[in-house]
Design a protein around this motif. Structure first.
Motif, PDB file in Angstrom:
ATOM      1  N   ALA A 215       0.829  -1.206   0.000  1.00  0.00           N
ATOM      2  CA  ALA A 215       0.000   0.000   0.000  1.00  0.00           C
ATOM      3  C   ALA A 215       0.862   1.254   0.000  1.00  0.00           C
ATOM      4  O   ALA A 215       0.537   2.248  -0.660  1.00  0.00           O
ATOM      5  CB  ALA A 215      -0.925  -0.010   1.218  1.00  0.00           C
ATOM      6  N   ALA A 216       1.986   1.233   0.736  1.00  0.00           N
ATOM      7  CA  ALA A 216       2.875   2.396   0.760  1.00  0.00           C
ATOM      8  C   ALA A 216       3.495   2.636  -0.606  1.00  0.00           C
ATOM      9  O   ALA A 216       3.649   3.790  -1.038  1.00  0.00           O
ATOM     10  CB  ALA A 216       3.960   2.186   1.812  1.00  0.00           C
ATOM     11  N   LEU A 217       3.853   1.569  -1.332  1.00  0.00           N
ATOM     12  CA  LEU A 217       4.405   1.731  -2.674  1.00  0.00           C
ATOM     13  C   LEU A 217       3.375   2.319  -3.631  1.00  0.00           C
ATOM     14  O   LEU A 217       3.704   3.134  -4.504  1.00  0.00           O
ATOM     15  CB  LEU A 217       4.898   0.375  -3.198  1.00  0.00           C
ATOM     16  CG  LEU A 217       6.148  -0.197  -2.519  1.00  0.00           C
ATOM     17  CD1 LEU A 217       6.412  -1.614  -3.004  1.00  0.00           C
ATOM     18  CD2 LEU A 217       7.356   0.687  -2.777  1.00  0.00           C
ATOM     19  N   PRO A 296      -2.872  -1.002   7.993  1.00  0.00           N
ATOM     20  CA  PRO A 296      -2.717   0.459   7.895  1.00  0.00           C
ATOM     21  C   PRO A 296      -1.628   1.032   8.790  1.00  0.00           C
ATOM     22  O   PRO A 296      -1.001   2.039   8.433  1.00  0.00           O
ATOM     23  CB  PRO A 296      -4.099   0.985   8.296  1.00  0.00           C
ATOM     24  CG  PRO A 296      -5.030  -0.116   7.964  1.00  0.00           C
ATOM     25  CD  PRO A 296      -4.276  -1.364   8.271  1.00  0.00           C
ATOM     26  N   LEU A 297      -1.387   0.415   9.949  1.00  0.00           N
ATOM     27  CA  LEU A 297      -0.317   0.912  10.817  1.00  0.00           C
ATOM     28  C   LEU A 297       1.037   0.762  10.131  1.00  0.00           C
ATOM     29  O   LEU A 297       1.858   1.691  10.138  1.00  0.00           O
ATOM     30  CB  LEU A 297      -0.335   0.154  12.144  1.00  0.00           C
ATOM     31  CG  LEU A 297       0.734   0.558  13.162  1.00  0.00           C
ATOM     32  CD1 LEU A 297       0.498   1.974  13.646  1.00  0.00           C
ATOM     33  CD2 LEU A 297       0.772  -0.417  14.330  1.00  0.00           C
ATOM     34  N   SER A 298       1.272  -0.417   9.529  1.00  0.00           N
ATOM     35  CA  SER A 298       2.524  -0.623   8.792  1.00  0.00           C
ATOM     36  C   SER A 298       2.597   0.327   7.602  1.00  0.00           C
ATOM     37  O   SER A 298       3.661   0.909   7.319  1.00  0.00           O
ATOM     38  CB  SER A 298       2.616  -2.076   8.326  1.00  0.00           C
ATOM     39  OG  SER A 298       2.529  -2.966   9.418  1.00  0.00           O
ATOM     40  N   PHE A 299       1.498   0.480   6.912  1.00  0.00           N
ATOM     41  CA  PHE A 299       1.458   1.377   5.752  1.00  0.00           C
ATOM     42  C   PHE A 299       1.843   2.803   6.146  1.00  0.00           C
ATOM     43  O   PHE A 299       2.615   3.465   5.447  1.00  0.00           O
ATOM     44  CB  PHE A 299       0.048   1.328   5.148  1.00  0.00           C
ATOM     45  CG  PHE A 299      -0.372   2.584   4.456  1.00  0.00           C
ATOM     46  CD1 PHE A 299       0.166   2.946   3.229  1.00  0.00           C
ATOM     47  CD2 PHE A 299      -1.329   3.424   5.028  1.00  0.00           C
ATOM     48  CE1 PHE A 299      -0.222   4.117   2.595  1.00  0.00           C
ATOM     49  CE2 PHE A 299      -1.720   4.588   4.397  1.00  0.00           C
ATOM     50  CZ  PHE A 299      -1.162   4.933   3.175  1.00  0.00           C
ATOM     51  N   LEU A 300       1.349   3.274   7.274  1.00  0.00           N
ATOM     52  CA  LEU A 300       1.606   4.645   7.700  1.00  0.00           C
ATOM     53  C   LEU A 300       3.087   4.866   8.005  1.00  0.00           C
ATOM     54  O   LEU A 300       3.693   5.849   7.557  1.00  0.00           O
ATOM     55  CB  LEU A 300       0.756   4.952   8.933  1.00  0.00           C
ATOM     56  CG  LEU A 300       0.571   6.415   9.323  1.00  0.00           C
ATOM     57  CD1 LEU A 300      -0.137   7.177   8.224  1.00  0.00           C
ATOM     58  CD2 LEU A 300      -0.198   6.514  10.634  1.00  0.00           C
ATOM     59  N   LEU A 303       5.266   4.398   4.700  1.00  0.00           N
ATOM     60  CA  LEU A 303       5.113   5.540   3.802  1.00  0.00           C
ATOM     61  C   LEU A 303       5.891   6.748   4.315  1.00  0.00           C
ATOM     62  O   LEU A 303       6.536   7.474   3.526  1.00  0.00           O
ATOM     63  CB  LEU A 303       3.631   5.887   3.657  1.00  0.00           C
ATOM     64  CG  LEU A 303       3.294   7.067   2.739  1.00  0.00           C
ATOM     65  CD1 LEU A 303       3.762   6.787   1.322  1.00  0.00           C
ATOM     66  CD2 LEU A 303       1.804   7.367   2.778  1.00  0.00           C
ATOM     67  N   ALA A 304       5.844   6.978   5.617  1.00  0.00           N
ATOM     68  CA  ALA A 304       6.610   8.095   6.184  1.00  0.00           C
ATOM     69  C   ALA A 304       8.110   7.907   5.965  1.00  0.00           C
ATOM     70  O   ALA A 304       8.831   8.865   5.662  1.00  0.00           O
ATOM     71  CB  ALA A 304       6.302   8.223   7.669  1.00  0.00           C
ATOM     72  N   ARG A 305       8.585   6.673   6.106  1.00  0.00           N
ATOM     73  CA  ARG A 305      10.025   6.414   5.867  1.00  0.00           C
ATOM     74  C   ARG A 305      10.377   6.554   4.399  1.00  0.00           C
ATOM     75  O   ARG A 305      11.442   7.099   4.052  1.00  0.00           O
ATOM     76  CB  ARG A 305      10.369   4.994   6.348  1.00  0.00           C
ATOM     77  CG  ARG A 305      11.843   4.625   6.155  1.00  0.00           C
ATOM     78  CD  ARG A 305      12.720   5.480   7.029  1.00  0.00           C
ATOM     79  NE  ARG A 305      14.140   5.202   6.826  1.00  0.00           N
ATOM     80  CZ  ARG A 305      14.923   5.872   5.986  1.00  0.00           C
ATOM     81  NH1 ARG A 305      14.416   6.884   5.268  1.00  0.00           N
ATOM     82  NH2 ARG A 305      16.191   5.581   5.869  1.00  0.00           N
ATOM     83  N   MET A 306       9.517   6.121   3.501  1.00  0.00           N
ATOM     84  CA  MET A 306       9.793   6.213   2.069  1.00  0.00           C
ATOM     85  C   MET A 306       9.865   7.668   1.613  1.00  0.00           C
ATOM     86  O   MET A 306      10.667   8.017   0.742  1.00  0.00           O
ATOM     87  CB  MET A 306       8.734   5.456   1.277  1.00  0.00           C
ATOM     88  CG  MET A 306       8.777   3.953   1.457  1.00  0.00           C
ATOM     89  SD  MET A 306       7.497   3.098   0.522  1.00  0.00           S
ATOM     90  CE  MET A 306       8.058   3.406  -1.145  1.00  0.00           C
ATOM     91  N   LEU A 340      11.034  -1.723   8.999  1.00  0.00           N
ATOM     92  CA  LEU A 340      10.371  -3.025   8.903  1.00  0.00           C
ATOM     93  C   LEU A 340      10.724  -3.903  10.097  1.00  0.00           C
ATOM     94  O   LEU A 340       9.865  -4.654  10.593  1.00  0.00           O
ATOM     95  CB  LEU A 340      10.770  -3.717   7.598  1.00  0.00           C
ATOM     96  CG  LEU A 340      10.197  -3.121   6.311  1.00  0.00           C
ATOM     97  CD1 LEU A 340      10.782  -3.822   5.092  1.00  0.00           C
ATOM     98  CD2 LEU A 340       8.671  -3.222   6.292  1.00  0.00           C
ATOM     99  N   SER A 341      11.961  -3.812  10.559  1.00  0.00           N
ATOM    100  CA  SER A 341      12.361  -4.601  11.727  1.00  0.00           C
ATOM    101  C   SER A 341      11.613  -4.152  12.980  1.00  0.00           C
ATOM    102  O   SER A 341      11.120  -4.979  13.757  1.00  0.00           O
ATOM    103  CB  SER A 341      13.874  -4.475  11.945  1.00  0.00           C
ATOM    104  OG  SER A 341      14.582  -4.926  10.815  1.00  0.00           O
TER     105      SER A 341
END
Length: 416
Positions: A215-217, A296-300, A303-306, A340-341
């Motif tokens: 989703a972030a991509l 969605p938590l992982s996505f958020l 996305l902020a890191r990307m 991710l870790s």
């Protein structure tokens, strides 16, 4: 020519540094106390209870209970006392009952031998009473001249007698046992429950990370309606868990759910499927729910890191003719390993401890009982608080082992 001694730096801490250290510890003291009260003390209490043969009824301290009432009428009027032991197996020592009788009654003959009456003060010595004790005795009385029976009843039942006694509390005495842990590990279903927990945790965590990354991509681009779409992606995470769980149960209901109706009309199946009521489909469904609700938590975070990655290297990769996959694999992914870790660590711990999602969807039935659901069933369904606490200790041990292994093998270059 004399040799000049080499100067050596001072060792130890000066007075200013010592004052700064004391100030720092003083500022940290409220935080340390708060953490101790909120985290450490409950954790120690769970460990303590796990070695105790504690049932749900043992949470109340063992104590004598007395009830006073006015019985009969006319010449058969009497004050009745009912005394019982709140525990069925624990003894109470030195039990005494004291009460002050109203002036509107006259005590007749027939006072029990273990009771004495001095003026209006009644005292009854029961001595030691065994577990399950439940007896009553009555004082024959007559009304004083001019006394009203209704008023006397109100005074008698409105004034509570005083009861004293000393009994051991299973929570504070020195009795310990390993029976709770033996009961857990000897049970045939324990390893099956542990396997279900690991399946639910590992696949739920990895699925949430992968879908969050995907989703972030997708949304790491500028297009019309980007903000609205990002907000919609957060809906599963911010929606109340009771609402979304009830929606899923209704959607996949075998009798009235729209998912079954659609599958039957499309010819995928000839009969309704009980998604949350049959093995192993129920476990797969609750895992899918976990992925859908928490990606969605992982996505958020991803996305902020990307968005913080420098775009110059992507422009250089475009000039060198790198494909989108190569840019992701060799440029984006190394930059995302750290976040991710961290997300894997947090999501693994949170999913391993997850209770409400599974309990709302299946109640732990159809092969979806995890360790946290087992804690609830042992403590409240079976009324064995000690066994429930023992399962909680096992959960703590599993997560502690996972955390040690995680930090042992994770790359220190990521700052973890």
């Amino acid at each position: 020519m004399t040799d000049t001694p080499t100067p050596t730096p001072p060792t130890g801490r000066g007075a200013l540094q010592q004052r700064e250290a004391r100030l720092a510890w003083g500022l940290l003291l409220p935080t340390v106390i708060s953490v101790s009260l909120v985290v450490i003390l409950p954790l120690l209490a769970i460990f303590w209870i796990s070695f105790k043969p504690v049932g749900l009824a043992d949470l109340r301290p063992t104590a004598p209970v007395v009830r006073e009432s006015l019985r009969g009428s006319g010449e058969d009027l009497r004050i009745e006392y009912r005394l019982r032991n709140s525990s069925q197996d624990k003894e109470i020592r030195g039990v005494t009952l004291t009460d002050t009788l109203p002036d509107t009654v006259v005590v007749g003959e027939g006072l029990p031998e273990f009771c004495t009456l001095s003026g209006r003060a009644l005292r009854c010595d029961y001595g030691d009473i065994a577990g399950g004790f439940n007896e009553r005795f009555a004082l024959p009385i007559t009304l004083a001249p001019g006394a009203d029976e209704d008023a006397v009843e109100e005074v008698v039942e409105g004034s509570l007698p005083r009861i004293t006694g000393e009994g051991d509390s299973i929570l504070t005495n020195a009795e310990f046992t390993l029976e709770n842990f033996a009961r857990i590990f000897d049970a045939d279903e324990f390893w099956g429950v542990l396997g279900v927990t690991m399946f639910y945790t590992v696949f739920g965590t990895l699925g949430a990370l992968l879908f969050g990354l995907f989703a972030a991509l997708l949304l790491n681009k500028s297009f019309r309606g980007q903000g609205i779409l990002r907000g919609l992606y957060l809906f599963p995470y911010v929606a109340p868990v009771i609402a979304v769980a009830f929606t899923w149960v209704t959607l996949f209901d075998p009798f009235s759910g729209s998912a079954n109706a659609l599958l039957i009309q499309m010819g995928v199946t000839n009969e309704a499927i009980n998604f949350f009521g049959q093995r192993p489909l129920a476990l797969i469904m609750v895992t899918v729910f976990e992925i859908w609700r928490y990606f969605p938590l992982s996505f958020l975070f991803i996305l902020a890191r990307m968005q913080s990655i420098d775009t110059d290297m992507y422009e250089a990769a475009d000039m060198d003719g790198a494909s989108p996959f190569q840019k992701f694999w060799y440029l984006s992914l190394p930059m995302l390993v750290g976040i991710l870790s961290v997300l894997f660590l947090l999501r693994f711990i949170w999913t391993f401890n997850k209770f409400d999602d599974i309990f709302l969807l299946t109640g732990g039935n159809a092969g979806t009982r995890t360790l946290t659901v087992n804690v609830y069933e042992q403590a409240f369904a079976v009324s064995n608080i000690g066994a429930g606490a023992a399962v909680a200790v096992v959960i703590f041990g599993c997560l502690l082992l996972f955390s040690v292994l995680f930090f042992r093998f994770i790359s220190r270059e990521e700052g973890l």
